[in-house]
Design a protein around this motif. Structure first.
Motif, short mmCIF file in Angstrom:
data_model
loop_
_atom_site.label_atom_id
_atom_site.label_comp_id
_atom_site.label_asym_id
_atom_site.label_seq_id
_atom_site.Cartn_x
_atom_site.Cartn_y
_atom_site.Cartn_z
N ALA A 1 0.82 -1.22 0.00
CA ALA A 1 0.00 0.00 0.00
C ALA A 1 0.86 1.27 0.00
CB ALA A 1 -0.92 0.00 1.21
N THR A 2 2.18 1.12 -0.12
CA THR A 2 3.08 2.27 -0.11
C THR A 2 3.95 2.28 -1.36
OG1 THR A 2 5.05 1.26 0.91
CG2 THR A 2 3.24 1.89 2.39
N THR A 3 4.75 3.35 -1.49
CA THR A 3 5.74 3.42 -2.55
C THR A 3 7.15 3.21 -1.99
OG1 THR A 3 5.87 5.83 -2.29
CG2 THR A 3 4.33 4.98 -3.95
N ASN A 4 7.23 2.78 -0.73
CA ASN A 4 8.52 2.62 -0.06
C ASN A 4 9.34 1.51 -0.72
OD1 ASN A 4 10.26 1.17 2.13
ND2 ASN A 4 9.96 3.25 2.89
N GLN A 5 10.64 1.79 -0.93
CA GLN A 5 11.54 0.81 -1.53
C GLN A 5 12.64 0.36 -0.57
OE1 GLN A 5 11.04 -0.34 -4.76
NE2 GLN A 5 9.14 0.83 -4.60
N ASP A 6 12.57 0.80 0.68
CA ASP A 6 13.64 0.50 1.65
C ASP A 6 13.63 -0.95 2.11
OD1 ASP A 6 14.58 3.14 1.65
OD2 ASP A 6 13.09 3.74 3.13
N PHE A 7 12.46 -1.57 2.08
CA PHE A 7 12.31 -2.92 2.62
C PHE A 7 12.03 -3.92 1.50
CE2 PHE A 7 11.26 0.15 5.87
CZ PHE A 7 11.97 -0.30 6.98
N ASP A 8 12.90 -3.91 0.51
CA ASP A 8 12.66 -4.68 -0.71
C ASP A 8 12.63 -6.18 -0.47
OD1 ASP A 8 12.26 -4.56 -3.61
OD2 ASP A 8 14.20 -5.56 -3.73
N GLU B 1 18.94 -5.76 3.98
CA GLU B 1 19.54 -4.78 4.89
C GLU B 1 19.27 -5.21 6.34
OE1 GLU B 1 21.35 -2.35 3.94
OE2 GLU B 1 20.88 -2.11 1.82
N SER B 2 20.18 -4.85 7.23
CA SER B 2 20.02 -5.26 8.64
C SER B 2 18.79 -4.64 9.28
CB SER B 2 21.27 -4.89 9.44
OG SER B 2 21.55 -3.51 9.34
N PHE B 3 18.37 -3.45 8.81
CA PHE B 3 17.18 -2.84 9.41
C PHE B 3 15.90 -3.60 9.04
CE2 PHE B 3 18.14 -0.18 5.62
CZ PHE B 3 17.01 -0.41 4.86
N GLU B 4 15.96 -4.42 7.99
CA GLU B 4 14.80 -5.25 7.67
C GLU B 4 14.62 -6.34 8.72
OE1 GLU B 4 13.75 -5.83 3.36
OE2 GLU B 4 15.90 -5.50 3.10
N ASP B 5 15.72 -6.94 9.16
CA ASP B 5 15.66 -7.89 10.27
C ASP B 5 15.19 -7.19 11.54
OD1 ASP B 5 16.87 -10.57 9.33
OD2 ASP B 5 18.34 -9.11 8.62
N ALA B 6 15.62 -5.95 11.72
CA ALA B 6 15.28 -5.21 12.94
C ALA B 6 13.78 -4.99 13.09
CB ALA B 6 16.02 -3.87 12.96
N LEU C 1 12.76 3.18 13.16
CA LEU C 1 11.51 3.28 13.93
C LEU C 1 10.53 4.24 13.27
CD1 LEU C 1 12.57 3.39 17.70
CD2 LEU C 1 11.40 1.56 16.49
N LEU C 2 11.03 5.37 12.81
CA LEU C 2 10.16 6.38 12.19
C LEU C 2 9.52 5.84 10.92
CD1 LEU C 2 9.04 9.26 12.06
CD2 LEU C 2 11.15 9.93 10.84
N VAL C 3 10.34 5.27 10.02
CA VAL C 3 9.82 4.75 8.76
C VAL C 3 8.89 3.56 9.02
CG1 VAL C 3 10.41 3.70 6.54
CG2 VAL C 3 11.81 5.55 7.45
N GLY C 4 9.31 2.68 9.94
CA GLY C 4 8.50 1.50 10.26
C GLY C 4 7.14 1.86 10.81
N SER C 5 7.08 2.86 11.68
CA SER C 5 5.79 3.27 12.25
C SER C 5 4.94 3.99 11.20
CB SER C 5 6.00 4.17 13.48
OG SER C 5 6.69 5.36 13.13
N ASN C 6 5.57 4.74 10.29
CA ASN C 6 4.81 5.40 9.23
C ASN C 6 4.18 4.39 8.28
OD1 ASN C 6 5.36 7.97 10.14
ND2 ASN C 6 7.14 8.28 8.80
N ILE D 1 6.08 2.20 21.85
CA ILE D 1 5.99 1.38 20.64
C ILE D 1 5.19 0.14 20.98
CG2 ILE D 1 7.31 0.27 18.80
CD1 ILE D 1 8.02 3.19 19.10
N PHE D 2 4.14 -0.14 20.21
CA PHE D 2 3.34 -1.33 20.45
C PHE D 2 2.85 -1.90 19.13
CE2 PHE D 2 0.19 1.95 20.05
CZ PHE D 2 -0.96 1.34 19.60
#
Length: 417
Positions: A19-26, A113-118, A155-160, A176-177
């Motif tokens: 539902a987004t255009t985000n490409q960070d979590f490919d 990327e390691s932030f995907e595991d995070a 955290l910011l991108v993940g919550s958005n 964070i929940f």
């Protein structure tokens, strides 16, 4: 993390990324699409799927036929889950749990990327108990070797995107929940919520919980009538209730379930990761409570469902050809043309049927057996997480303030009072 759990989070996050255009979590996005498509095309026994069916199932699940399907097919071949054929493919027998494991494997074998595991690890941690942003940053920074700046950004991108939710609890701190907070029955979490309510609200909530425990699934308007819109919105937004929406040409109908209703028979997000059992329960509840008499309201379901679970077919009936499209799109049932414009139906995922039937039978909405599955036309289904996100995005500040207090109580268990 258990592979089933990890696969479930990847599927859920993958759907949110669609539902987004985000490409960070490919890597999450691709593995999620692979798992979602595998679920749609597979059954517990080996199935032949034509190219036309593949395209239709892809479109029904919002997966691009041109750009996504060729890559997904190649990956599923690499995982030895499908066999090429003339004019289509053969899909090996795969259970829901195996779908989750392969989804996790596809993700783990990717160059991610390691932030995907995070975000996956943090999603599981915050589905058990809310934590502060400070603790979350320290946790993912230390565990995944991220800088504090990258951890904050994650955290910011993940919550958005909606991987997890945040609420400000002070001028300098957030909580964070995750909406899966009440997936398992937990007396401490329940009592923490109850401690924030007044006597009337507590009694009304107890009444609603008792009715849902008796029935398993009820129309939304009846629940809101008891709790009031404000209190229901507060409880819905933190995941204490699930709202399932089924739709057809007559409009949309909403039904409420409790995550705890499913936790009687399951114990984690992995057991109904794609909300297939909830879709089946909501569709059947629509047929039993809303569908008009002339369409053939469902008066009973247990023996019919057991026949489907055991591998049998129901029908023939004309209505079957149009009434279960939402379940067809998700690969839960297969509709088979019969003579005279009628159709038969077979359950492709018996495990989903078993879970749905257990929830229905735990209540009192079953009755005497019928010969054919009556009409209960459902052409679309909106899952609980989507409706919960909509509720939170559209909540008033007053509701958000109460939600914040509820979550703070859950975090402390009321022990600071």
């Amino acid at each position: 993390m258990d592979k089933n759990i990890k696969g479930a989070w990847i599927l859920q996050h993958g759907q949110k990324l669609q539902a987004t255009t985000n490409q960070d979590f490919d890597s999450i996005s691709f593995a999620g699409k692979c798992g979602k498509f595998l679920s749609a095309i597979s059954a517990e026994s080996q199935e032949k799927i034509s190219d036309k069916q593949l395209s239709a199932l892809a479109r029904a699940n919002y997966i691009s036929v041109r750009t996504d399907v060729p890559m997904i097919i190649e990956e599923l071949k690499r995982q030895r889950l499908i066999l090429p054929g003339v004019g289509g493919i053969e899909v090996l027998g795969v259970t829901g749990k195996e779908v989750l494991k392969f989804t996790a494997t596809i993700f783990e074998e990717s160059e991610r990327e390691s932030f995907e595991d995070a975000v996956i690890e943090l999603s599981e941690a915050t589905s058990d108990f809310p934590i502060t942003e400070t603790l979350a940053v320290d946790f993912i920074s230390d565990t995944f070797k991220l800088s504090k700046a990258d951890a904050h950004s994650t955290l910011l991108v993940g919550s958005n995107i909606g991987f997890f939710d945040t609420e400000s609890i002070s001028s300098s701190e957030k909580l964070i929940f995750n909406g899966n907070l009440f997936r398992r029955e937990d007396a401490r979490k329940i009592s923490a919520v109850l401690s924030t309510l007044n006597a009337v609200e507590t009694q009304n909530l107890s009444d609603v919980n008792a009715r849902l425990n008796d029935t398993g699934c009820l129309p939304l308007n009846g629940i809101v009538k008891i709790l009031g819109e404000k209190l229901f919105s507060q409880l819905h937004s933190i995941g204490m209730f699930d709202v399932n929406i089924v739709g057809n040409e007559s409009g949309q109908n909403s039904f409420v379930t409790r995550p705890a209703a499913f936790s009687k028979f399951t114990n984690s997000i992995a057991d109904d990761a794609l909300d297939l059992a909830k879709a089946l329960v909501a569709s059947l509840t629509y047929g039993m409570t809303v569908s008009s008499y002339y369409r053939g309201r469902i008066n009973a379901i247990s023996l019919l469902m057991q026949k489907l679970i055991d591998g049998g077919t129901v029908g023939p009936a004309t209505a079957i050809g149009s009434d279960y499209q939402a379940l067809e799109y998700k690969g839960v049932v297969k509709v088979i043309p019969a003579n005279g414009g009628m159709f038969r139906m077979r359950l492709l995922k018996p495990e989903v049927g078993r879970l749905a039937l257990s929830v229905i039978q735990s209540g009192n909405i079953t009755g005497e057996a019928v010969d054919n599955l009556p009409g209960a036309k459902v052409t679309s289904y909106t899952a609980p997480e989507v409706t919960r996100e909509f509720c939170r995005k559209n909540s008033t500040e007053a509701v958000k303030l109460k939600t914040r207090n509820l979550l703070n109580e859950i975090r402390t268990g009321g022990l600071n009072k």
